[in-house]
Each structure stands twice: as C-alpha cells, then as structure tokens.
Design a protein around this motif. Structure first.
Motif, short mmCIF file in Angstrom:
data_model
loop_
_atom_site.label_atom_id
_atom_site.label_comp_id
_atom_site.label_asym_id
_atom_site.label_seq_id
_atom_site.Cartn_x
_atom_site.Cartn_y
_atom_site.Cartn_z
N ALA A 163 0.25 -1.29 0.48
CA ALA A 163 -0.04 -0.17 -0.27
C ALA A 163 0.90 1.36 -0.12
O ALA A 163 0.84 2.14 -0.56
CB ALA A 163 -0.97 0.11 1.49
N LYS A 164 1.87 1.14 0.65
CA LYS A 164 3.33 2.89 1.15
C LYS A 164 4.78 2.16 0.48
O LYS A 164 4.62 0.43 1.09
CB LYS A 164 2.49 3.14 2.35
CG LYS A 164 3.64 4.32 1.50
CD LYS A 164 2.85 5.59 3.01
CE LYS A 164 3.19 6.25 3.13
NZ LYS A 164 3.33 6.94 1.95
N GLU A 165 5.50 2.70 0.18
CA GLU A 165 6.77 2.61 0.31
C GLU A 165 7.58 3.29 0.01
O GLU A 165 6.70 4.82 -0.27
CB GLU A 165 6.62 1.60 -0.93
CG GLU A 165 6.64 0.35 -0.95
CD GLU A 165 7.27 -0.77 0.41
OE1 GLU A 165 8.07 -0.45 0.10
OE2 GLU A 165 6.62 -2.26 0.68
N GLY A 166 8.71 3.47 0.64
CA GLY A 166 9.61 4.83 1.14
C GLY A 166 9.97 4.92 -0.09
O GLY A 166 10.99 6.08 -1.08
N PHE A 167 11.10 3.84 -0.86
CA PHE A 167 11.62 2.92 -1.98
C PHE A 167 10.99 1.78 -2.41
O PHE A 167 10.87 2.41 -3.61
CB PHE A 167 13.09 3.21 -1.17
CG PHE A 167 14.02 3.10 -1.84
CD1 PHE A 167 14.31 3.99 -3.81
CD2 PHE A 167 14.75 2.11 -2.53
CE1 PHE A 167 15.29 3.55 -4.22
CE2 PHE A 167 15.74 1.64 -3.42
CZ PHE A 167 16.17 2.00 -4.40
N GLY A 168 11.25 0.65 -1.98
CA GLY A 168 10.94 -0.08 -2.45
C GLY A 168 12.30 -1.50 -3.44
O GLY A 168 12.62 -1.84 -4.43
N ILE A 169 13.38 -1.05 -1.97
CA ILE A 169 14.53 -1.98 -2.21
C ILE A 169 14.12 -3.43 -2.60
O ILE A 169 14.91 -4.31 -2.95
CB ILE A 169 15.17 -2.45 -0.68
CG1 ILE A 169 16.86 -2.54 -1.42
CG2 ILE A 169 14.38 -2.59 -0.21
CD1 ILE A 169 17.59 -1.79 -2.13
N GLY A 170 12.89 -4.55 -2.28
CA GLY A 170 12.84 -5.79 -2.58
C GLY A 170 12.48 -5.66 -3.94
O GLY A 170 13.18 -7.24 -5.01
N VAL A 171 12.11 -4.53 -4.91
CA VAL A 171 11.73 -4.96 -6.43
C VAL A 171 13.03 -4.56 -6.28
O VAL A 171 13.34 -5.07 -7.93
CB VAL A 171 10.98 -3.82 -6.90
CG1 VAL A 171 11.31 -3.52 -7.82
CG2 VAL A 171 9.36 -3.71 -5.77
N LEU A 172 13.74 -3.95 -6.11
CA LEU A 172 15.29 -3.26 -7.24
C LEU A 172 16.28 -4.81 -6.94
O LEU A 172 16.98 -5.46 -7.52
CB LEU A 172 15.53 -2.90 -6.35
CG LEU A 172 17.29 -1.83 -6.80
CD1 LEU A 172 17.03 -1.36 -8.58
CD2 LEU A 172 18.38 -0.69 -6.31
N GLU A 173 15.97 -5.71 -5.34
CA GLU A 173 16.59 -6.55 -6.03
C GLU A 173 16.25 -7.48 -6.63
O GLU A 173 17.08 -8.76 -7.23
CB GLU A 173 17.01 -6.99 -4.06
CG GLU A 173 17.48 -6.76 -3.25
CD GLU A 173 17.29 -6.84 -1.43
OE1 GLU A 173 17.90 -6.23 -0.83
OE2 GLU A 173 15.71 -7.60 -1.47
N THR A 174 15.36 -7.83 -6.90
CA THR A 174 14.29 -8.55 -7.68
C THR A 174 15.10 -8.57 -9.13
O THR A 174 15.91 -9.32 -9.67
CB THR A 174 12.84 -8.54 -7.32
OG1 THR A 174 12.55 -8.83 -6.20
CG2 THR A 174 11.82 -9.87 -8.22
N LEU A 175 14.64 -7.60 -9.40
CA LEU A 175 15.75 -7.00 -10.89
C LEU A 175 16.99 -7.66 -10.79
O LEU A 175 17.35 -7.67 -12.00
CB LEU A 175 15.38 -5.50 -10.77
CG LEU A 175 13.22 -4.54 -11.36
CD1 LEU A 175 13.45 -3.24 -11.00
CD2 LEU A 175 13.26 -5.76 -12.89
N SER A 176 17.74 -7.04 -9.79
CA SER A 176 18.64 -7.63 -9.84
C SER A 176 19.23 -9.14 -10.74
O SER A 176 20.55 -9.38 -11.08
CB SER A 176 19.47 -7.09 -8.50
OG SER A 176 19.39 -8.35 -7.95
N GLN A 177 18.04 -9.56 -9.96
CA GLN A 177 19.17 -10.75 -10.25
C GLN A 177 17.85 -11.53 -11.99
O GLN A 177 17.90 -12.69 -11.72
CB GLN A 177 18.10 -11.67 -9.54
CG GLN A 177 18.91 -11.73 -7.50
CD GLN A 177 20.20 -11.63 -8.14
OE1 GLN A 177 20.63 -12.84 -8.35
NE2 GLN A 177 21.24 -10.60 -8.42
N GLY A 178 17.83 -10.60 -13.09
CA GLY A 178 16.74 -11.33 -13.44
C GLY A 178 15.80 -11.35 -14.37
O GLY A 178 15.58 -12.11 -14.69
N VAL A 179 15.28 -10.47 -12.86
CA VAL A 179 13.16 -11.03 -12.90
C VAL A 179 12.38 -10.21 -13.15
O VAL A 179 12.94 -8.71 -11.82
CB VAL A 179 13.27 -11.56 -11.28
CG1 VAL A 179 12.22 -12.30 -11.38
CG2 VAL A 179 14.06 -12.54 -10.84
#
Length: 269
Positions: A163-179
């Motif tokens: 519902a809310k994020e300040g940044f979204g580090i989990g998204v960046l970690e996911t993308l970094s692994q080609g996902v």
C-alpha cells in the motif's frame, strides 16, 4: 494509513497524532533529514521540512554474475521476498495467485520474509480457503542474503502489492537477478520503475488486473526472456546510484553540506 493496517485502531490513532505532532515540531525547528527517495522527500516537504537530502539505499549484491536462465525453477515461480507485514497487502498476492494458477496450472507462488507470523498463518488459511495451498507457500522467518538471492535466481516473476513504500528495495533486488516485476502503481514504485520495461505497474488495489498482467507475462517465453535481460540492464545502468559505497559517500556529503551551511549561518550572524 499503514499505521491503521498494522495496529489496533485506538493505538494507531494515538501514534498517528504523536507522529504528526513530532514531525510538525521537527519541521518547525528546521531539523535536517536524510531520506531514501524523491517520493519520501515530496511527502516531507508537504509537512514543512526544507533541509532534505536524498540518499538511495544500496544493494548487497548489485547484479547477478551471470545469466540466470539455467538456474530458473522448472515450473513458473512467482515470488515475494521481503518483509511480511499487513501494509504489504500480501493477501492480494495470494488471491491473484488463484487466478494465475487457473490459467497457468503448473505455477507456484512463494512468499518469504521476516515479519508477522500471525499474518503468515492467516495467509496460509486464505490459500487453503481458495484451494491453492499446495501451490502457494508462505514462510515467515529471517532470510540470509545468500538465500534471498538464491530464491530470486529461481524466480520467473516478482510480485509487489504494498500500500505504501518509501523506496522499494525488494523490487530492486528482484530486478538485479534478472526477474521482471509486477507491482501496484504507488508513488515510490512509479519513481523506482520509471523507464524500466521489465517493471509493470498495475492499478493500485486491482487484484484482477494484477493477475492478468502476471498471466500475460508467464504465457510468453519471449516476453520473459526479454524482460529478464532488460531487468539486468536496468540495474546495471544504475550501478552508480544503488551501491553501498556510493550511498555512503552521498550520506557523508549530505552531513558535510549541512554542517557547512550551519557554519555559514553562524558567520553571517
């Protein structure tokens, strides 16, 4: 809103006013703030803050060392690897999984992260009521960096319903692994995924739209491969923004800049 999702109403109201009053006083006193995104900076400015410095978080592992195509799960795997909290709206993910599994019967969904075990149990009961408990697994526990990236390396798709994020580090970690990722369209995600072909934003709170986009990607091998490559390219192109070394330097620069401005003010006085 996140307070009311996480806490009993009375306690949420008390903390809301305490936080609001505290922030108002800090803003009035011109207290400097270091925050993690332009989104949170905008929110702080609305509260009256002026001395704001943005320092993005860094990634533990900036990008996978190789193309992880061969490390993928044999079956379509949708994952969420992050904190398990109510404001993350993981019940939306579980409900979307039901629709996904109807269209992609061999798909599995995995939720892993530290947080609220009672919420984890509630999500398991929801999966059971929906009849997808065999293909939707929830594990609430601390996750080491190695395990996190191992799970992400096997994933086909990352799903984020916060519902809310300040940044979204989990998204960046996911993308970094080609996902590739599918996420609700909230301000922080909009900022983070700007210009990212491998990040799909869907209408905030729309579970059907979320599921449809997941199904669309999973059913297209071509889309999965191209989005996986784009995810790596996206993070690699921003390697000078999202590294711990760069973040540390910017943090120190923010402190030095503020101290110099205070010295200048004192000299003028």
């Amino acid at each position: 809103n996140t307070l009311f999702m996480e806490l009993p109403t009375v306690l949420a109201i008390l903390l809301f006013f305490y936080e609001y009053i505290s922030l108002f006083i800090y803003a009035l006193l011109r207290v400097p703030v270091i925050t993690v995104s332009k989104t949170s900076e905008a929110e702080l400015r609305k509260l009256g803050f002026r001395n704001i410095y943005v320092v993005h978080p860094g990634l533990v592992r900036l990008i996978g060392n190789d193309d992880n195509t061969l490390r993928k799960s044999m079956r379509p795997l949708l994952v969420y690897v992050n904190r398990v909290r109510k404001y993350k709206r993981l019940d939306h993910f579980v409900k979307a999984c039901k629709y996904v599994i109807e269209e992609v019967p061999d798909a599995t969904c995995l939720i892993v992260g530290k947080g609220d075990e009672k919420l984890g149990a509630s999500l398991r009961r929801l999966a059971s009521r929906l009849g997808v408990e065999k293909q939707v697994k929830i594990f609430v526990s601390n996750v080491s960096d190695n395990l996190r990236y191992k799970i992400l390396g096997k994933a086909w798709l990352g799903v984020f319903t916060s519902a809310k994020e300040g940044f979204g580090i989990g998204v960046l970690e996911t993308l970094s692994q080609g996902v590739p990722v599918v996420a609700y369209d909230i301000p922080a995600m909009r900022e983070l995924l700007a210009g990212c072909y491998s990040g799909v934003l869907v209408r905030n709170g729309d579970i059907n739209h979320l599921a449809r986009q997941c199904i669309k990607i999973l059913k297209s091998t071509e889309a999965l491969l191209s989005m996986s490559s784009e995810a790596r390219r996206f993070v690699k192109a921003r390697s000078k923004i999202y590294s711990y070394d760069i973040s540390a330097i910017r943090f120190l620069k923010a402190i030095v800049t503020y101290l110099k401005s205070k010295d200048e003010e004192q000299c003028k006085a």
